[in-house]
Design an enzyme around this catalytic site. Structure first.
Site, PDB file in Angstrom:
ATOM      1  N   GLU A  54       0.849  -1.188   0.000  1.00 23.60           N
ATOM      2  CA  GLU A  54       0.000   0.000   0.000  1.00 23.60           C
ATOM      3  C   GLU A  54       0.887   1.240   0.000  1.00 23.60           C
ATOM      4  OE1 GLU A  54      -3.513  -0.158   2.501  1.00 23.60           O
ATOM      5  OE2 GLU A  54      -3.128   1.894   3.160  1.00 23.60           O
ATOM      6  N   ASP A  56       0.388   5.384   0.550  1.00 24.66           N
ATOM      7  CA  ASP A  56      -0.633   6.267   1.120  1.00 24.66           C
ATOM      8  C   ASP A  56      -0.265   7.740   1.104  1.00 24.66           C
ATOM      9  OD1 ASP A  56      -2.098   4.034   1.940  1.00 24.66           O
ATOM     10  OD2 ASP A  56      -1.269   4.060   3.966  1.00 24.66           O
ATOM     11  N   GLU A  58      -2.227  10.430   3.499  1.00 28.66           N
ATOM     12  CA  GLU A  58      -3.260  10.503   4.529  1.00 28.66           C
ATOM     13  C   GLU A  58      -3.164  11.848   5.254  1.00 28.66           C
ATOM     14  OE1 GLU A  58      -3.827   6.079   6.289  1.00 28.66           O
ATOM     15  OE2 GLU A  58      -1.869   6.990   6.728  1.00 28.66           O
ATOM     16  N   GLU A  79       6.028   5.707   8.176  1.00 23.37           N
ATOM     17  CA  GLU A  79       5.420   7.028   8.052  1.00 23.37           C
ATOM     18  C   GLU A  79       6.467   8.131   7.886  1.00 23.37           C
ATOM     19  OE1 GLU A  79       4.838   4.962  10.641  1.00 23.37           O
ATOM     20  OE2 GLU A  79       2.674   4.553  10.719  1.00 23.37           O
TER      21      GLU A  79
END
Length: 224
Positions: A54, A56, A58, A79
């Site tokens: 995945e 991302d 966000e 992250e």
């Protein structure tokens, strides 16, 4: 988004490489806990995702912080977060994900902000399953408490476009073909101007990097 439901959409097809872009504007009402997303994922619909790939974008709440993340056929925790130099609730901006057999690049308004290279030769997994496109607005406890008195929260999406290689199975090797422009030699790494743009952007706006702490750092941090 309100107390009874969120919203989202997905692509009909799965893809094995390409350039995916969308213009987004997050909700204006200020709160924590609301997550506005644009991402690629190999996770199946309507079931626990398990190990999956995945990529991302966000937005964590509506304070202008965007988090990028990579799930590398596991639970993610890669992250990198940015406090944007603009208010993403006041105007549309373009968020892009570039994926070819050599690198994954996250872009904001055409500026590269993050690269995840193919280090599979060094034992780091690299997306090898087809992914579909999703966008959604939902609430997450880990993003903080939601001020539901301000609901509903409205996210806006427009100008969604992509150049991509569709595939109906998990063999993404067919999507590494050089006749796709994004797989050509000049796209196998950032050019010098892009590298400088990324360095400057990260220096000015990055607020969190999983690679910066021994407790969260992963193998690719020394390779990227």
């Amino acid at each position: 988004m309100d107390t009874s439901s969120g919203a989202g959409f997905r692509s009909k097809l799965d893809y094995g490489s390409g350039l995916f872009r969308i213009r987004m504007k997050i909700p204006e009402k200020k709160t924590e806990g609301i997550v506005t997303c644009f991402y690629l994922t190999s996770a199946p619909d309507n079931q626990e995702p398990g190990n999956h790939f995945e990529l991302d974008f966000e937005f964590l709440g509506t304070n202008g912080t965007v988090q990028t993340n990579v799930y590398d056929y596991e639970g993610g925790h890669r992250e990198q977060s940015f406090k944007l130099p603009f208010d993403p609730s006041q105007d549309f901006h373009t968020y892009g994900i570039f994926w070819n057999p050599s690198q994954i690049v996250f872009f904001i308004d055409g500026i590269p902000i993050r690269v995840f290279k193919n280090n599979s030769a060094q034992g780091v997994a690299y997306p090898s399953k087809a992914m579909h496109i999703e966008a959604s607005i939902w609430n997450a406890d880990w993003a903080g408490p939601v001020d539901w008195a301000q609901a509903p929260f409205v996210a806006h999406y427009q100008d969604f476009d992509f150049y991509a290689c569709p595939t109906q199975n998990d063999d993404v090797s067919i999507c590494g073909n050089g006749h796709y422009f994004w797989n050509r030699h000049r796209h196998l790494e950032l050019n010098d101007e892009q590298k400088q743009q990324m360095k400057s952007y990260r220096s000015a706006y990055m607020t969190y990097d999983y690679c910066s702490s021994p407790s969260t750092s992963k193998q690719e941090c020394s390779l990227n």
